[in-house]
Scaffold this motif. Structure first.
Motif, PDB file in Angstrom:
ATOM      1  N   SER A  16      -2.586   5.649  -2.444  1.00  0.00           N
ATOM      2  CA  SER A  16      -3.657   4.697  -2.100  1.00  0.00           C
ATOM      3  C   SER A  16      -4.413   5.002  -0.615  1.00  0.00           C
ATOM      4  O   SER A  16      -5.317   4.463  -0.171  1.00  0.00           O
ATOM      5  CB  SER A  16      -3.293   3.196  -1.815  1.00  0.00           C
TER       6      SER A  16
ATOM      7  N   LEU B 220      -9.611  -1.549   1.877  1.00  0.00           N
ATOM      8  CA  LEU B 220      -8.215  -2.315   2.383  1.00  0.00           C
ATOM      9  C   LEU B 220      -8.614  -3.502   3.502  1.00  0.00           C
ATOM     10  O   LEU B 220      -8.186  -4.456   3.540  1.00  0.00           O
ATOM     11  CB  LEU B 220      -7.085  -1.428   2.548  1.00  0.00           C
TER      12      LEU B 220
ATOM     13  N   VAL C 205       0.769  -1.167   0.077  1.00  0.00           N
ATOM     14  CA  VAL C 205      -0.022  -0.013  -0.214  1.00  0.00           C
ATOM     15  C   VAL C 205       0.937   1.263  -0.003  1.00  0.00           C
ATOM     16  O   VAL C 205       1.758   1.310   1.000  1.00  0.00           O
ATOM     17  CB  VAL C 205      -0.990  -0.001   1.258  1.00  0.00           C
TER      18      VAL C 205
END
Length: 69
Positions: free
Chosen positions: A19, A39, A15
């Motif tokens: 993001s 996520l 990540v």
């Protein structure tokens, strides 16, 4: 000591800052709660199915810079 992983696949999720952050209304950046929520849901789903997850975050620097101003 370490633990031995048994069963399930191993997923490595990287990540990055892009993001974790999104542009705000005045041209700055803010935390993207919707991306973080997706996520978390993904990781929870993988874990529930018996898989293992390794989360690698290069986005920590961007998040820290945002906090420091």
């Amino acid at each position: 000591g370490g633990r031995t992983l048994v069963g399930g696949k191993i997923h490595v999720i990287k990540v990055g800052t892009s993001s974790l952050l999104t542009n705000d209304e005045v041209g700055g950046q803010k935390v993207s709660l919707s991306n973080i929520s997706r996520l978390v849901e993904l990781i929870a789903s993988l874990r529930t199915s018996g898989d293992h997850v390794v989360l690698v975050s290069s986005g920590a620097v961007g998040m820290g810079c945002l906090k420091l101003g």
